[in-house]
Design a protein around this motif. Structure first.
Motif, PDB file in Angstrom:
ATOM      1  N   GLU A 177      -5.499  -0.305  -2.784  1.00 19.52           N
ATOM      2  CA  GLU A 177      -4.179   0.063  -2.295  1.00 19.52           C
ATOM      3  C   GLU A 177      -4.205  -0.115  -0.821  1.00 19.52           C
ATOM      4  N   ILE A 178      -2.991  -0.032  -1.374  1.00 20.03           N
ATOM      5  CA  ILE A 178      -2.587  -0.500   0.479  1.00 20.03           C
ATOM      6  C   ILE A 178      -1.716   1.578   1.177  1.00 20.03           C
ATOM      7  N   THR A 179      -2.006   1.952   2.056  1.00 23.59           N
ATOM      8  CA  THR A 179      -0.678   2.969   2.571  1.00 23.59           C
ATOM      9  C   THR A 179      -1.039   2.946   3.541  1.00 23.59           C
ATOM     10  N   ALA A 180       0.092   3.358   3.952  1.00 21.24           N
ATOM     11  CA  ALA A 180       0.138   3.513   5.621  1.00 21.24           C
ATOM     12  C   ALA A 180      -0.923   4.335   6.443  1.00 21.24           C
ATOM     13  N   THR A 231      -0.714   7.809   6.760  1.00 23.05           N
ATOM     14  CA  THR A 231      -1.167   9.049   5.791  1.00 23.05           C
ATOM     15  C   THR A 231      -2.307   9.546   5.263  1.00 23.05           C
ATOM     16  N   ASP A 261      -5.205  10.531   2.995  1.00 24.91           N
ATOM     17  CA  ASP A 261      -5.947   9.749   1.976  1.00 24.91           C
ATOM     18  C   ASP A 261      -5.130  10.789   0.661  1.00 24.91           C
ATOM     19  N   LEU A 315      -2.801  11.305  -0.841  1.00 27.09           N
ATOM     20  CA  LEU A 315      -1.814  10.666  -1.116  1.00 27.09           C
ATOM     21  C   LEU A 315      -1.872   9.027  -1.573  1.00 27.09           C
ATOM     22  N   GLY A 316      -2.430   8.748  -1.239  1.00 28.05           N
ATOM     23  CA  GLY A 316      -2.861   7.358  -1.960  1.00 28.05           C
ATOM     24  C   GLY A 316      -3.500   7.719  -3.420  1.00 28.05           C
ATOM     25  N   LEU A 355      -2.421   6.615  -6.421  1.00 27.54           N
ATOM     26  CA  LEU A 355      -2.240   4.807  -6.939  1.00 27.54           C
ATOM     27  C   LEU A 355      -3.509   3.930  -7.229  1.00 27.54           C
TER      28      LEU A 355
END
Length: 119
Positions: free
Chosen positions: A4-7, A10, A12, A14-15, A18
């Motif tokens: 998955e891709i996060t901003a 962001t 770590d 927070l992803g 996902l």
């Protein structure tokens, strides 16, 4: 495997949701770095009967131990990221859209996996 891709800015953890959804096979151990040291992650892993091997942040009030012999295995994950970044297109992120970038990460991962199987 799931990617998955996060901003870029962001944190770590927070992803984490996902990647660790319930439709994947249940791991027995979670090897992660300090960026994933959050009570919510530890509680989620305890509910799923997964041993979290995460070193604690320096600012953590409640002290938590870590199995150093298991944590040493995390270098395999870091080596995998290093091999992914050997692909210039991944390291520099030439792709304009998140979908094409994620697709190329998947293609590079498959290429590494096939190379690993052939050795």
């Amino acid at each position: 495997m799931r990617t998955e891709i996060t901003a870029g800015q962001t944190s770590d953890y927070l992803g984490f949701d996902l990647v660790m959804v319930d439709n994947l096979p249940t791991p027995s151990v979670l090897l992660a770095d300090r960026g994933y040291d959050a009570d919510s992650i530890r509680e989620t892993m305890d509910k799923r009967d997964v041993l979290p091997v995460i070193p604690m942040r320096k600012s953590r009030k409640k002290r938590v131990g870590v199995d150093r012999s298991l944590y040493r295995l995390r270098n395999l994950v870091e080596r995998c990221f290093n091999k992914l970044k050997n692909a210039r297109r991944v390291a520099t992120r030439y792709d304009k859209t998140a979908e094409s970038f994620l697709g190329f990460i998947d293609i590079t991962s498959i290429r590494l996996w096939v190379r690993h199987l052939s050795t």
